[in-house]
Design a protein around this motif. Structure first.
Motif, PDB file in Angstrom:
ATOM      1  N   GLU A  74       0.850  -1.194   0.000  1.00 17.87           N
ATOM      2  CA  GLU A  74       0.000   0.000   0.000  1.00 17.87           C
ATOM      3  C   GLU A  74       0.881   1.237   0.000  1.00 17.87           C
ATOM      4  O   GLU A  74       1.863   1.318   0.736  1.00 17.87           O
ATOM      5  CB  GLU A  74      -0.899  -0.006   1.239  1.00 17.87           C
ATOM      6  CG  GLU A  74      -1.845   1.182   1.327  1.00 17.87           C
ATOM      7  CD  GLU A  74      -2.742   1.115   2.530  1.00 17.87           C
ATOM      8  OE1 GLU A  74      -2.945   2.155   3.187  1.00 17.87           O
ATOM      9  OE2 GLU A  74      -3.236  -0.005   2.829  1.00 17.87           O
ATOM     10  N   ASN A 103      -2.112  -7.929  -3.692  1.00 14.71           N
ATOM     11  CA  ASN A 103      -2.928  -6.712  -3.614  1.00 14.71           C
ATOM     12  C   ASN A 103      -2.042  -5.479  -3.661  1.00 14.71           C
ATOM     13  O   ASN A 103      -1.062  -5.376  -2.911  1.00 14.71           O
ATOM     14  CB  ASN A 103      -3.730  -6.688  -2.303  1.00 14.71           C
ATOM     15  CG  ASN A 103      -4.672  -7.868  -2.190  1.00 14.71           C
ATOM     16  OD1 ASN A 103      -5.573  -8.047  -3.003  1.00 14.71           O
ATOM     17  ND2 ASN A 103      -4.451  -8.704  -1.185  1.00 14.71           N
ATOM     18  N   TYR A 105      -2.476  -1.329  -3.396  1.00 16.74           N
ATOM     19  CA  TYR A 105      -3.340  -0.185  -3.107  1.00 16.74           C
ATOM     20  C   TYR A 105      -2.528   1.095  -3.269  1.00 16.74           C
ATOM     21  O   TYR A 105      -1.484   1.259  -2.633  1.00 16.74           O
ATOM     22  CB  TYR A 105      -3.873  -0.251  -1.670  1.00 16.74           C
ATOM     23  CG  TYR A 105      -4.724  -1.451  -1.369  1.00 16.74           C
ATOM     24  CD1 TYR A 105      -6.020  -1.566  -1.884  1.00 16.74           C
ATOM     25  CD2 TYR A 105      -4.248  -2.472  -0.562  1.00 16.74           C
ATOM     26  CE1 TYR A 105      -6.798  -2.674  -1.606  1.00 16.74           C
ATOM     27  CE2 TYR A 105      -5.022  -3.585  -0.271  1.00 16.74           C
ATOM     28  CZ  TYR A 105      -6.299  -3.678  -0.802  1.00 16.74           C
ATOM     29  OH  TYR A 105      -7.066  -4.781  -0.523  1.00 16.74           O
ATOM     30  N   LYS A 107      -2.884   5.233  -2.932  1.00 17.90           N
ATOM     31  CA  LYS A 107      -3.778   6.243  -2.377  1.00 17.90           C
ATOM     32  C   LYS A 107      -3.073   7.589  -2.268  1.00 17.90           C
ATOM     33  O   LYS A 107      -1.891   7.666  -1.935  1.00 17.90           O
ATOM     34  CB  LYS A 107      -4.270   5.831  -0.991  1.00 17.90           C
ATOM     35  CG  LYS A 107      -5.013   4.511  -0.930  1.00 17.90           C
ATOM     36  CD  LYS A 107      -5.701   4.306   0.418  1.00 17.90           C
ATOM     37  CE  LYS A 107      -4.718   4.317   1.556  1.00 17.90           C
ATOM     38  NZ  LYS A 107      -5.372   4.074   2.870  1.00 17.90           N
TER      39      LYS A 107
END
Length: 204
Positions: A74, A103, A105, A107
């Protein structure tokens, strides 16, 4: 990494290392610091690394000539990569590497690219990008396979490919102010499905 939360305030290089991620790890990058992994192997099962840009001058990450096998990465609020005699546009830069992540992510990016792939082999199961100042994903001369992509509130392109080969599954994008999917400079891409809502352009 002995602690689960780490603060980096100056340029830091890990070279020729085998790095095992055995717990969730939050790395806070301050004062435009560059965290660089070079000629290394980064592996971990069922754990998350968060690269978090902290305070008013957030840092950035470079992974070069390395092998990455992780469950989740992330990025949040990463800054531009200011490296002497070298121009890189991503908050997270993957260069000449094998990158396999379940995964991904992205942001609150404030850079030209939230993530930039250069001459790399990429396998990602799911990518989610939210609140990106410019491009979410930029690929140069790379081979990319991503099963699911979801982009929302992207100020430029959701995906921008140059001289790349892509195998892209289900793409859904909304509130993209330029192109949801830009395929340029001799790129060759296979797409399973593309759904675009409330955006400037879909496929170019």
């Amino acid at each position: 990494f002995p602690e689960s939360e780490i603060i980096i305030k100056e340029n830091t290089l890990f070279e020729n290392k085998r790095i095992l991620i055995n717990k969730n790890l939050n790395i806070c990058l301050k004062k435009n610091a560059i965290l660089e992994f070079k000629n290394s192997k980064i592996i971990g099962n069922n754990n998350k690394i968060i690269f978090n840009g902290c305070e008013t001058n957030p840092g950035s990450v470079i992974i070069q000539d390395s092998n990455v096998i992780l469950d989740t990465i992330e990025t949040n609020n990463l800054g531009a990569t200011n490296k002497s005699l070298r121009t890189l546009y991503g908050g997270l830069n993957i260069i000449n590497s094998d990158f396999k992540v379940n995964n991904l992510y992205l942001k609150n990016s404030n850079t030209e690219d939230a993530i930039n792939f250069i001459n790399s082999k990429i396998q990602v199961n799911s990518m989610i990008a939210r609140n990106i100042k410019s491009d979410a994903l930029d690929s140069d001369a790379s081979n990319i396979k991503i099963n699911k992509i979801n982009c929302e509130n992207i100020s430029n392109d959701c995906i921008d490919l140059s001289y790349s080969n892509g195998d892209l599954g289900e793409i859904e994008a909304s509130l993209v102010r330029d192109k949801a999917l830009s395929i340029g400079e001799k790129s060759l891409v296979k797409i399973k499905s593309l759904k675009v809502f409330d955006s400037s352009m879909g496929l170019v």
